[in-house]
Scaffold this active site. Structure first.
Site, PDB file in Angstrom:
ATOM      1  CG  ASP A  46     -46.287  67.300  57.040  1.00 33.15           C
ATOM      2  OD1 ASP A  46     -47.283  67.653  57.018  1.00 33.15           O
ATOM      3  OD2 ASP A  46     -45.909  65.990  57.028  1.00 33.15           O
ATOM      4  CE1 TYR A  51     -44.983  59.927  58.143  1.00 34.83           C
ATOM      5  CE2 TYR A  51     -44.554  62.217  58.602  1.00 34.83           C
ATOM      6  CZ  TYR A  51     -45.178  61.322  57.729  1.00 34.83           C
ATOM      7  OH  TYR A  51     -45.972  61.698  56.608  1.00 34.83           O
ATOM      8  CE  LYS A  76     -48.815  64.125  57.322  1.00 37.04           C
ATOM      9  NZ  LYS A  76     -47.507  64.014  57.751  1.00 37.04           N
ATOM     10  CG  HIS A 109     -51.002  59.471  57.303  1.00 38.88           C
ATOM     11  ND1 HIS A 109     -49.930  59.258  58.480  1.00 38.88           N
ATOM     12  CD2 HIS A 109     -50.316  59.856  56.082  1.00 38.88           C
ATOM     13  CE1 HIS A 109     -48.799  59.446  57.971  1.00 38.88           C
ATOM     14  NE2 HIS A 109     -49.124  59.752  56.389  1.00 38.88           N
TER      15      HIS A 109
HETATM   16  P1  NDP Z   1     -38.666  64.333  49.800  1.00 40.45           P
HETATM   17  O1  NDP Z   1     -39.193  64.402  48.408  1.00 40.45           O
HETATM   18  O2  NDP Z   1     -38.654  65.347  50.593  1.00 40.45           O
HETATM   19  O3  NDP Z   1     -37.059  63.887  49.698  1.00 40.45           O
HETATM   20  C1  NDP Z   1     -36.409  63.448  50.941  1.00 40.45           C
HETATM   21  C2  NDP Z   1     -35.139  62.751  50.290  1.00 40.45           C
HETATM   22  O4  NDP Z   1     -34.344  63.814  49.338  1.00 40.45           O
HETATM   23  C3  NDP Z   1     -34.208  62.358  51.377  1.00 40.45           C
HETATM   24  O5  NDP Z   1     -33.484  61.026  51.077  1.00 40.45           O
HETATM   25  C4  NDP Z   1     -33.249  63.598  51.499  1.00 40.45           C
HETATM   26  O6  NDP Z   1     -31.813  62.863  51.840  1.00 40.45           O
HETATM   27  C5  NDP Z   1     -32.929  63.950  49.998  1.00 40.45           C
HETATM   28  N1  NDP Z   1     -32.739  65.205  49.821  1.00 40.45           N
HETATM   29  C6  NDP Z   1     -33.512  66.328  50.507  1.00 40.45           C
HETATM   30  N2  NDP Z   1     -33.034  67.408  50.045  1.00 40.45           N
HETATM   31  C7  NDP Z   1     -32.086  67.312  49.042  1.00 40.45           C
HETATM   32  C8  NDP Z   1     -31.298  68.222  48.358  1.00 40.45           C
HETATM   33  N3  NDP Z   1     -31.153  69.560  48.493  1.00 40.45           N
HETATM   34  N4  NDP Z   1     -30.499  67.499  47.153  1.00 40.45           N
HETATM   35  C9  NDP Z   1     -30.475  66.436  47.295  1.00 40.45           C
HETATM   36  N5  NDP Z   1     -31.207  65.335  48.020  1.00 40.45           N
HETATM   37  C10 NDP Z   1     -31.879  65.964  48.742  1.00 40.45           C
HETATM   38  O7  NDP Z   1     -39.520  62.882  50.397  1.00 40.45           O
HETATM   39  P2  NDP Z   1     -40.293  62.693  51.548  1.00 40.45           P
HETATM   40  O8  NDP Z   1     -41.074  61.231  51.316  1.00 40.45           O
HETATM   41  O9  NDP Z   1     -39.685  62.806  53.066  1.00 40.45           O
HETATM   42  O10 NDP Z   1     -41.393  63.784  51.407  1.00 40.45           O
HETATM   43  C11 NDP Z   1     -41.296  65.092  52.269  1.00 40.45           C
HETATM   44  C12 NDP Z   1     -42.336  64.872  53.528  1.00 40.45           C
HETATM   45  O11 NDP Z   1     -43.649  64.874  52.991  1.00 40.45           O
HETATM   46  C13 NDP Z   1     -41.910  63.979  54.286  1.00 40.45           C
HETATM   47  O12 NDP Z   1     -41.159  64.218  55.477  1.00 40.45           O
HETATM   48  C14 NDP Z   1     -43.516  63.842  55.144  1.00 40.45           C
HETATM   49  O13 NDP Z   1     -43.763  64.800  56.007  1.00 40.45           O
HETATM   50  C15 NDP Z   1     -44.503  64.225  54.024  1.00 40.45           C
HETATM   51  N6  NDP Z   1     -44.781  62.962  53.476  1.00 40.45           N
HETATM   52  C16 NDP Z   1     -46.311  62.582  53.671  1.00 40.45           C
HETATM   53  C17 NDP Z   1     -46.795  61.299  53.128  1.00 40.45           C
HETATM   54  C18 NDP Z   1     -48.413  61.215  53.448  1.00 40.45           C
HETATM   55  O14 NDP Z   1     -48.756  60.064  53.127  1.00 40.45           O
HETATM   56  N7  NDP Z   1     -48.961  61.912  53.835  1.00 40.45           N
HETATM   57  C19 NDP Z   1     -46.092  60.334  52.604  1.00 40.45           C
HETATM   58  C20 NDP Z   1     -44.739  60.693  52.355  1.00 40.45           C
HETATM   59  C21 NDP Z   1     -44.090  61.690  52.681  1.00 40.45           C
HETATM   60  P3  NDP Z   1     -30.988  63.222  53.184  1.00 40.45           P
HETATM   61  O15 NDP Z   1     -32.142  63.079  54.317  1.00 40.45           O
HETATM   62  O16 NDP Z   1     -30.205  62.238  53.409  1.00 40.45           O
HETATM   63  O17 NDP Z   1     -30.598  64.637  53.237  1.00 40.45           O
END
Ligand code: NDP
Length: 281
Positions: A46, A51, A76, A109
């Site tokens: 995704d 991004y 998006k 988006h």
């Molecule tokens: P997430 O809820 O996926 O959380 C990501 C964070 O959690 C990062 O800091 C990561 O750290 C940490 N993390 C991931 N896995 C673990 C784990 N197993 N244990 C502990 N910490 C963990 O947040 P996102 O906001 O990135 O959402 C996911 C996806 O949703 C985005 O990447 C995007 O594709 C989409 N999105 C879409 C939006 C929209 O408006 N359409 C807005 C926001 C997101 P680290 O990387 O340091 O491991």
């Protein structure tokens, strides 16, 4: 390793229920993160023009040697490009950056109801064209609220295949989630672990203890049992692997209900409210 289940969309296509999100992964780190996700077994990425890492996603998919047809890629439309001519050009730009001749799913988006005279309808009709010419195999929306979805359904031909919204235990977004479900729109949950904010919750930690799983696995499994599509983001190889291992255990009905009870409504929202969000890069 159990297979990743698919969710059947209203256009007849099937999307892997678990994917890999690349929001906030710097371009220089994206290809390696996506490469690792593909090695682990993820087959759904995704991304978004916003991004800034579509190019690196495309590179990683090509370098993996995996058949393009086996990897679901979503992108998006960025907020500056809602006007139909701009949307067509932006879509061409997305395909060029990815280096693909189609995307599996293309989303508006944000609805931006306070911009463009509130006209996301002509934008959606442009996505309908992209679906008709086959370059966007499925089309959907992101951050659309009930009134926005209703308007598309009243004024357009194609019902969005998905609606990608903020959804996690602290913001369960039930009105939008229920509207999606009632109208055959699959719900994609963004920030499925609230960027980590739900992982220290006492109830979630207790369920993690009971199941012998991590808090992140418990929350992702809760989404799966609610038929949400998820794509957690991580640049940590061990977490990318951990987040993939959610199909070899199940939460009990009581455990699902305990997490259902954590909803904080609007207080749980971490991102902007879609009715007010008006950011144009
Ligand atoms: P997430 O809820 O996926 O959380 C990501 C964070 O959690 C990062 O800091 C990561 O750290 C940490 N993390 C991931 N896995 C673990 C784990 N197993 N244990 C502990 N910490 C963990 O947040 P996102 O906001 O990135 O959402 C996911 C996806 O949703 C985005 O990447 C995007 O594709 C989409 N999105 C879409 C939006 C929209 O408006 N359409 C807005 C926001 C997101 P680290 O990387 O340091 O491991």
């Amino acid at each position: 390793m159990p297979a990743i289940p698919s969710i059947e969309l209203n256009d007849g296509r099937s999307i892997p229920q678990l994917g890999f999100g690349v929001f906030q992964i710097p371009p220089a780190e994206t290809a390696e993160a996506v490469a690792h996700a593909l090695r682990v077994g993820y087959r759904h990425i995704d991304t978004a023009e916003m991004y800034g890492n579509e190019r690196e996603v495309g590179e990683a998919v090509r370098a993996s040697g995996i058949d393009r047809a086996e990897v679901w890629v979503t992108s998006k439309l960025n907020n500056g490009f809602h006007e139909p001519g701009a949307a067509r050009r932006a879509f061409d730009g997305t395909l060029a950056a990815l280096g693909f001749d189609y995307v599996d799913l293309f989303l508006i988006h944000w609805p931006l109801p306070t911009l463009y005279d509130g006209d996301y309808v002509s934008t959606w009709k442009t996505l309908e064209e992209l679906k008709a010419d086959g370059r966007a195999r499925s089309i959907g929306v992101s951050n659309f609220q009930v009134d926005h979805l209703q308007r598309l359904m009243d004024e357009c031909d194609v019902v969005p295949a998905v609606n990608q919204i903020e959804l996690h235990p602290y913001l369960q977004n039930r009105d939008v989630r229920d509207f999606d479900e009632d109208n055959g729109i699959a719900t994609e949950a963004w920030s499925p672990i609230a960027q980590g904010a739900v992982l220290d919750d006492a109830a979630i930690r207790a369920i993690a203890e009971e199941t012998g799983r991590s808090a992140a696995q418990v929350v992702l499994r809760w989404h799966v049992q609610h038929d949400n599509i998820v794509f957690p983001k991580s640049t940590t190889p061990e977490r990318i692997e951990e987040n993939f291992r959610i199909f070899d255990f199940e939460l009990s009905e009581e455990q699902v209900e305990e997490i259902d009870a954590l909803d904080r409504g609007e207080d749980g929202r971490t991102g902007p409210h879609p009715e007010r969000f008006a950011y144009v890069p």
